[in-house]
Design a protein around this motif. Structure first.
Motif, PDB file in Angstrom:
ATOM      1  N   VAL A 103      54.208 -19.850 107.160  1.00  0.00           N
ATOM      2  CA  VAL A 103      53.268 -18.771 106.842  1.00  0.00           C
ATOM      3  C   VAL A 103      52.803 -18.091 108.119  1.00  0.00           C
ATOM      4  O   VAL A 103      52.748 -16.853 108.193  1.00  0.00           O
ATOM      5  CB  VAL A 103      52.065 -19.321 106.035  1.00  0.00           C
ATOM      6  CG1 VAL A 103      50.949 -18.305 105.961  1.00  0.00           C
ATOM      7  CG2 VAL A 103      52.509 -19.737 104.648  1.00  0.00           C
ATOM      8  N   VAL A 104      52.460 -18.866 109.137  1.00  0.00           N
ATOM      9  CA  VAL A 104      52.004 -18.280 110.401  1.00  0.00           C
ATOM     10  C   VAL A 104      53.137 -17.519 111.071  1.00  0.00           C
ATOM     11  O   VAL A 104      52.917 -16.453 111.656  1.00  0.00           O
ATOM     12  CB  VAL A 104      51.450 -19.381 111.330  1.00  0.00           C
ATOM     13  CG1 VAL A 104      51.162 -18.837 112.717  1.00  0.00           C
ATOM     14  CG2 VAL A 104      50.202 -19.995 110.727  1.00  0.00           C
ATOM     15  N   ASP A 105      54.352 -18.018 110.969  1.00  0.00           N
ATOM     16  CA  ASP A 105      55.496 -17.369 111.597  1.00  0.00           C
ATOM     17  C   ASP A 105      55.806 -16.023 110.946  1.00  0.00           C
ATOM     18  O   ASP A 105      56.302 -15.114 111.598  1.00  0.00           O
ATOM     19  CB  ASP A 105      56.708 -18.280 111.533  1.00  0.00           C
ATOM     20  CG  ASP A 105      57.858 -17.783 112.373  1.00  0.00           C
ATOM     21  OD1 ASP A 105      57.601 -17.194 113.441  1.00  0.00           O
ATOM     22  OD2 ASP A 105      59.020 -17.993 111.971  1.00  0.00           O
ATOM     23  N   ARG A 106      55.499 -15.887 109.679  1.00  0.00           N
ATOM     24  CA  ARG A 106      55.830 -14.651 108.958  1.00  0.00           C
ATOM     25  C   ARG A 106      54.709 -13.616 108.976  1.00  0.00           C
ATOM     26  O   ARG A 106      54.817 -12.597 108.314  1.00  0.00           O
ATOM     27  CB  ARG A 106      56.178 -14.991 107.505  1.00  0.00           C
ATOM     28  CG  ARG A 106      57.296 -15.992 107.415  1.00  0.00           C
ATOM     29  CD  ARG A 106      58.456 -15.469 106.707  1.00  0.00           C
ATOM     30  NE  ARG A 106      59.559 -16.434 106.827  1.00  0.00           N
ATOM     31  CZ  ARG A 106      60.318 -16.794 105.839  1.00  0.00           C
ATOM     32  NH1 ARG A 106      60.098 -16.305 104.645  1.00  0.00           N
ATOM     33  NH2 ARG A 106      61.294 -17.637 106.029  1.00  0.00           N
ATOM     34  N   LEU A 107      53.625 -13.881 109.684  1.00  0.00           N
ATOM     35  CA  LEU A 107      52.558 -12.893 109.799  1.00  0.00           C
ATOM     36  C   LEU A 107      53.079 -11.667 110.533  1.00  0.00           C
ATOM     37  O   LEU A 107      53.935 -11.778 111.413  1.00  0.00           O
ATOM     38  CB  LEU A 107      51.364 -13.479 110.559  1.00  0.00           C
ATOM     39  CG  LEU A 107      50.545 -14.531 109.839  1.00  0.00           C
ATOM     40  CD1 LEU A 107      49.494 -15.111 110.780  1.00  0.00           C
ATOM     41  CD2 LEU A 107      49.883 -13.953 108.608  1.00  0.00           C
TER      42      LEU A 107
END
Length: 69
Positions: free
Chosen positions: A32-36
């Motif tokens: 999730v953090v990587d896809r921000l």
């Protein structure tokens, strides 16, 4: 000699810290953090650095024993 409850309380807190660290470093949350959306720098390295620093800081805070206690 330490009271009986102090050692078990510290153990419970450290186990909770391990559970929180496992949750924060779990692959779904990292994805999730990587896809921000990124502007110039990705969020993943910043997230990993901050979470790792927080875990180390909390561990040091929990393991610290003051002489007055």
């Amino acid at each position: 000699m330490k009271p009986f409850g102090v050692k078990s309380r510290q153990t419970e807190r450290l186990m909770a810290l391990v559970a929180i660290a496992l949750l924060l470093f779990s692959p779904p949350l990292i994805i999730v953090v990587d896809r921000l959306p990124t502007f110039s720098v990705g969020w993943l390295p910043l997230y990993l650095f901050i979470v790792w620093a927080v875990v180390i800081g909390l561990t040091a805070w929990l393991m610290e024993r003051r002489s007055g206690r």
